[in-house]
Design an enzyme around this catalytic site. Structure first.
Site, PDB file in Angstrom:
ATOM      1  N   CYS A  86       0.813  -1.229   0.000  1.00 16.90           N
ATOM      2  CA  CYS A  86       0.000   0.000   0.000  1.00 16.90           C
ATOM      3  C   CYS A  86       0.844   1.276   0.000  1.00 16.90           C
ATOM      4  O   CYS A  86       0.342   2.359  -0.289  1.00 16.90           O
ATOM      5  CB  CYS A  86      -0.933   0.022   1.202  1.00 16.90           C
ATOM      6  SG  CYS A  86      -2.139  -1.294   1.177  1.00 16.90           S
ATOM      7  N   HIS A 119      -3.332   7.474   2.206  1.00 15.55           N
ATOM      8  CA  HIS A 119      -3.732   6.137   1.770  1.00 15.55           C
ATOM      9  C   HIS A 119      -5.088   5.822   2.389  1.00 15.55           C
ATOM     10  O   HIS A 119      -5.317   6.089   3.567  1.00 15.55           O
ATOM     11  CB  HIS A 119      -2.672   5.123   2.229  1.00 15.55           C
ATOM     12  CG  HIS A 119      -3.071   3.712   1.997  1.00 15.55           C
ATOM     13  ND1 HIS A 119      -3.578   3.284   0.794  1.00 15.55           N
ATOM     14  CD2 HIS A 119      -3.064   2.624   2.812  1.00 15.55           C
ATOM     15  CE1 HIS A 119      -3.852   1.984   0.875  1.00 15.55           C
ATOM     16  NE2 HIS A 119      -3.555   1.568   2.084  1.00 15.55           N
ATOM     17  N   ASN A 160      -9.999  -0.044  -0.083  1.00  9.94           N
ATOM     18  CA  ASN A 160      -8.540   0.043  -0.144  1.00  9.94           C
ATOM     19  C   ASN A 160      -8.060  -0.523  -1.478  1.00  9.94           C
ATOM     20  O   ASN A 160      -8.170  -1.730  -1.708  1.00  9.94           O
ATOM     21  CB  ASN A 160      -7.946  -0.745   1.032  1.00  9.94           C
ATOM     22  CG  ASN A 160      -6.426  -0.716   1.067  1.00  9.94           C
ATOM     23  OD1 ASN A 160      -5.780  -0.258   0.119  1.00  9.94           O
ATOM     24  ND2 ASN A 160      -5.849  -1.207   2.140  1.00  9.94           N
TER      25      ASN A 160
HETATM   26  N1  ACO Z   1     -18.277  -8.061  10.033  1.00  7.82           N
HETATM   27  C1  ACO Z   1     -18.660  -8.281  11.314  1.00  7.82           C
HETATM   28  N2  ACO Z   1     -17.795  -8.581  12.294  1.00  7.82           N
HETATM   29  C2  ACO Z   1     -16.488  -8.680  11.961  1.00  7.82           C
HETATM   30  C3  ACO Z   1     -16.030  -8.472  10.648  1.00  7.82           C
HETATM   31  C4  ACO Z   1     -16.978  -8.163   9.669  1.00  7.82           C
HETATM   32  N3  ACO Z   1     -16.656  -7.925   8.367  1.00  7.82           N
HETATM   33  N4  ACO Z   1     -14.685  -8.632  10.628  1.00  7.82           N
HETATM   34  C5  ACO Z   1     -14.307  -8.925  11.878  1.00  7.82           C
HETATM   35  N5  ACO Z   1     -15.393  -8.968  12.683  1.00  7.82           N
HETATM   36  C6  ACO Z   1     -15.457  -9.244  14.117  1.00  7.82           C
HETATM   37  C7  ACO Z   1     -14.264 -10.032  14.608  1.00  7.82           C
HETATM   38  O1  ACO Z   1     -14.456 -11.430  14.415  1.00  7.82           O
HETATM   39  C8  ACO Z   1     -14.228  -9.637  16.079  1.00  7.82           C
HETATM   40  O2  ACO Z   1     -15.210 -10.390  16.752  1.00  7.82           O
HETATM   41  P1  ACO Z   1     -14.934 -10.938  18.251  1.00  7.82           P
HETATM   42  O3  ACO Z   1     -14.764  -9.681  19.087  1.00  7.82           O
HETATM   43  O4  ACO Z   1     -16.147 -11.708  18.555  1.00  7.82           O
HETATM   44  O5  ACO Z   1     -13.680 -11.764  18.147  1.00  7.82           O
HETATM   45  C9  ACO Z   1     -14.712  -8.185  16.070  1.00  7.82           C
HETATM   46  O6  ACO Z   1     -15.413  -8.006  14.819  1.00  7.82           O
HETATM   47  C10 ACO Z   1     -13.580  -7.188  16.160  1.00  7.82           C
HETATM   48  O7  ACO Z   1     -12.560  -7.533  15.197  1.00  7.82           O
HETATM   49  P2  ACO Z   1     -11.268  -6.649  14.963  1.00  7.82           P
HETATM   50  O8  ACO Z   1     -10.412  -7.293  13.918  1.00  7.82           O
HETATM   51  O9  ACO Z   1     -10.649  -6.334  16.295  1.00  7.82           O
HETATM   52  O10 ACO Z   1     -11.967  -5.339  14.373  1.00  7.82           O
HETATM   53  P3  ACO Z   1     -11.319  -3.940  14.071  1.00  7.82           P
HETATM   54  O11 ACO Z   1     -12.078  -2.890  14.743  1.00  7.82           O
HETATM   55  O12 ACO Z   1      -9.827  -3.972  14.247  1.00  7.82           O
HETATM   56  O13 ACO Z   1     -11.625  -3.746  12.499  1.00  7.82           O
HETATM   57  C11 ACO Z   1     -10.451  -3.988  10.397  1.00  7.82           C
HETATM   58  C12 ACO Z   1     -11.166  -4.692  11.565  1.00  7.82           C
HETATM   59  C13 ACO Z   1     -11.485  -3.088   9.705  1.00  7.82           C
HETATM   60  C14 ACO Z   1      -9.931  -5.032   9.449  1.00  7.82           C
HETATM   61  C15 ACO Z   1      -9.302  -3.129  10.966  1.00  7.82           C
HETATM   62  O14 ACO Z   1      -8.545  -3.904  11.854  1.00  7.82           O
HETATM   63  C16 ACO Z   1      -8.368  -2.592   9.901  1.00  7.82           C
HETATM   64  O15 ACO Z   1      -8.749  -1.746   9.118  1.00  7.82           O
HETATM   65  N6  ACO Z   1      -7.085  -3.014   9.915  1.00  7.82           N
HETATM   66  C17 ACO Z   1      -6.048  -2.421   9.089  1.00  7.82           C
HETATM   67  C18 ACO Z   1      -6.136  -2.804   7.641  1.00  7.82           C
HETATM   68  C19 ACO Z   1      -4.992  -2.146   6.877  1.00  7.82           C
HETATM   69  O16 ACO Z   1      -4.774  -0.965   7.017  1.00  7.82           O
HETATM   70  N7  ACO Z   1      -4.238  -2.891   6.110  1.00  7.82           N
HETATM   71  C20 ACO Z   1      -3.014  -2.327   5.537  1.00  7.82           C
HETATM   72  C21 ACO Z   1      -3.044  -2.198   4.115  1.00  7.82           C
HETATM   73  S1  ACO Z   1      -3.311  -3.690   3.203  1.00  7.82           S
HETATM   74  C22 ACO Z   1      -1.982  -3.920   2.087  1.00  7.82           C
HETATM   75  O17 ACO Z   1      -0.916  -3.427   2.266  1.00  7.82           O
HETATM   76  C23 ACO Z   1      -2.234  -4.806   0.874  1.00  7.82           C
END
Ligand code: ACO
Length: 360
Positions: free
Chosen positions: A113, A249, A279
């Site tokens: 990214c 980004h 993204n």
């Molecule tokens: N729908 C509903 N619930 C979900 C979903 C979904 N799509 N995805 C995860 N959950 C649940 C999880 O299972 C978890 O449940 P639990 O508490 O019962 O275990 C709960 O939601 C919380 O999960 P987290 O992963 O802690 O949620 P978070 O608030 O961190 O959001 C997200 C997840 C959106 C993926 C976030 O972590 C994120 O944006 N991470 C960074 C992504 C990124 O920037 N990547 C870098 C670039 S990619 C590249 O370089 C190619």
């Protein structure tokens, strides 16, 4: 001798027409529009029915037309991508062939990214040093190839698209004033495509699949993007008030909001389009920059901050003085062709979401 600068003189984007909405995702994984919107800011993303190089070609043609130069004047194509069409040749070769950029060299840059900002800092340096007169820098991704559409923690995030800029030698003081390129390779496995490439020869998986420890990546992204942005603003000698627009980004609106809070920027000084495209990795910043210019949000000689974070784990930021001209010299009216495939036919067919769709 007159000072030589590197000015962004052209910009363009290309988004495939097929849309994958949050409501569509509700049909194949256990999620909701409300969850996705509140946790990421994303409402929909685009899924490509054409090769990445077709998206790159259109974005690049628009950027070259906006710059008002001939394709023959391009000295180098830098194609930032982590979803190459092939390993040999590099995707940049396909882009060069489709553009007919007969006087250009061509290279892929893969910093996930952060690839566009890495590529931009390199392009700026090559132009300022005199090694190149005009660099065509493309950020393009077809992430739908890597996404597991049965994994709700990743499939909500990613989309396809392309953006491009032309970086040209100029006598106008413009370009990169300060930059920071970083990586923590020891943490690379929290965001990766396992068992692909030569890491374990002979073990290439039958399914190419991105895996991510989302919350760990999230925490690191917040810190790295905000730190790097603050650092380039300081190195450029700017006060926070001097920033006209943050073009970040687009990975998660909450990461962008945290960076904006650190830089004390209100929403008028932050460009957001994550709701529309999700993204698109190396493509997010050139797409966002193009839309910001088209919306009149980049002032002539404006002070911009580019900031990114991604797989690697890489991060990158640049404090950028934009050029004089914020109107394109030329405009390309072409569009990508319509798709005769549905969104379900286009998204990774290797994963068994069809059973769930049929049960709806
Ligand atoms: N729908 C509903 N619930 C979900 C979903 C979904 N799509 N995805 C995860 N959950 C649940 C999880 O299972 C978890 O449940 P639990 O508490 O019962 O275990 C709960 O939601 C919380 O999960 P987290 O992963 O802690 O949620 P978070 O608030 O961190 O959001 C997200 C997840 C959106 C993926 C976030 O972590 C994120 O944006 N991470 C960074 C992504 C990124 O920037 N990547 C870098 C670039 S990619 C590249 O370089 C190619």
């Amino acid at each position: 001798m007159m000072a030589r600068y590197a000015e962004i003189t052209g910009w363009g984007k290309a988004l495939p027409p097929v849309v994958l909405t949050n409501s569509d995702l509700e049909l194949i994984v256990d999620t909701s529009d409300q969850w996705i919107t509140s946790r990421s800011g994303i409402k929909e993303r685009r899924i490509s029915h054409v090769p990445a190089s077709d998206m790159a070609e259109l974005a690049a043609r628009r950027a070259v037309a906006a710059a008002g130069i001939a394709m023959e004047e391009v000295d180098l194509i830098v194609n930032a991508t982590c979803t190459p069409e092939s390993i040999i040749p590099a995707s940049a070769s396909y882009v060069q062939a489709k553009l007919g950029a007969v006087n250009a060299g061509a290279i892929d840059v893969n910093a996930n990214c952060s690839g566009f900002v890495y590529g931009y800092v390199m392009a700026d340096s090559l132009v300022r040093s005199g090694a190149a007169g005009a660099v065509l820098l493309v950020g393009v991704e077809r992430l739908s190839w890597l996404v597991d559409y049965t994994d709700r923690s990743t499939c909500i995030l990613f989309g396809d698209g392309a953006g491009a800029v032309v970086v040209q030698a100029s006598a106008t003081p413009a370009g990169v004033l300060a930059s920071e390129l970083g990586v923590d390779g020891t943490m690379a496995d929290i965001l990766c495509v396992p068992n692909d490439g030569t890491i374990e020869p002979g073990s290439a998986s039958s399914v190419t699949r991105l895996v991510m420890e989302g919350s760990d990546v999230f925490r690191r992204a917040v810190t790295a993007m905000a730190d790097a942005s603050e650092s380039v603003v300081r190195q450029a000698g700017w006060d926070l008030d001097d920033i006209d627009l943050l073009v970040p980004h687009q990975a998660n609106q909450r990461i962008i909001d945290a960076t904006a809070r650190r830089l004390k920027l209100d929403s008028a000084r932050v460009f957001l389009n994550i709701h529309a495209y999700g993204n698109t990795s190396a493509a997010t910043i050139p797409i966002a920059l193009t839309e910001a210019i088209e919306a009149g949000r980049v002032p002539s000689r404006g002070n911009l901050v580019f900031a990114a974070f991604g797989g690697g784990l890489t991060w990158a930021a640049a404090a950028v003085r934009f050029g004089e001209r914020v109107e394109p010299v030329g405009v390309i009216e072409d569009e990508l062709p319509k798709s005769d495939q549905t969104v379900w036919e286009l998204i990774q067919p290797n994963f068994d979401y069809y059973g769930r769709l049929e049960r709806q």
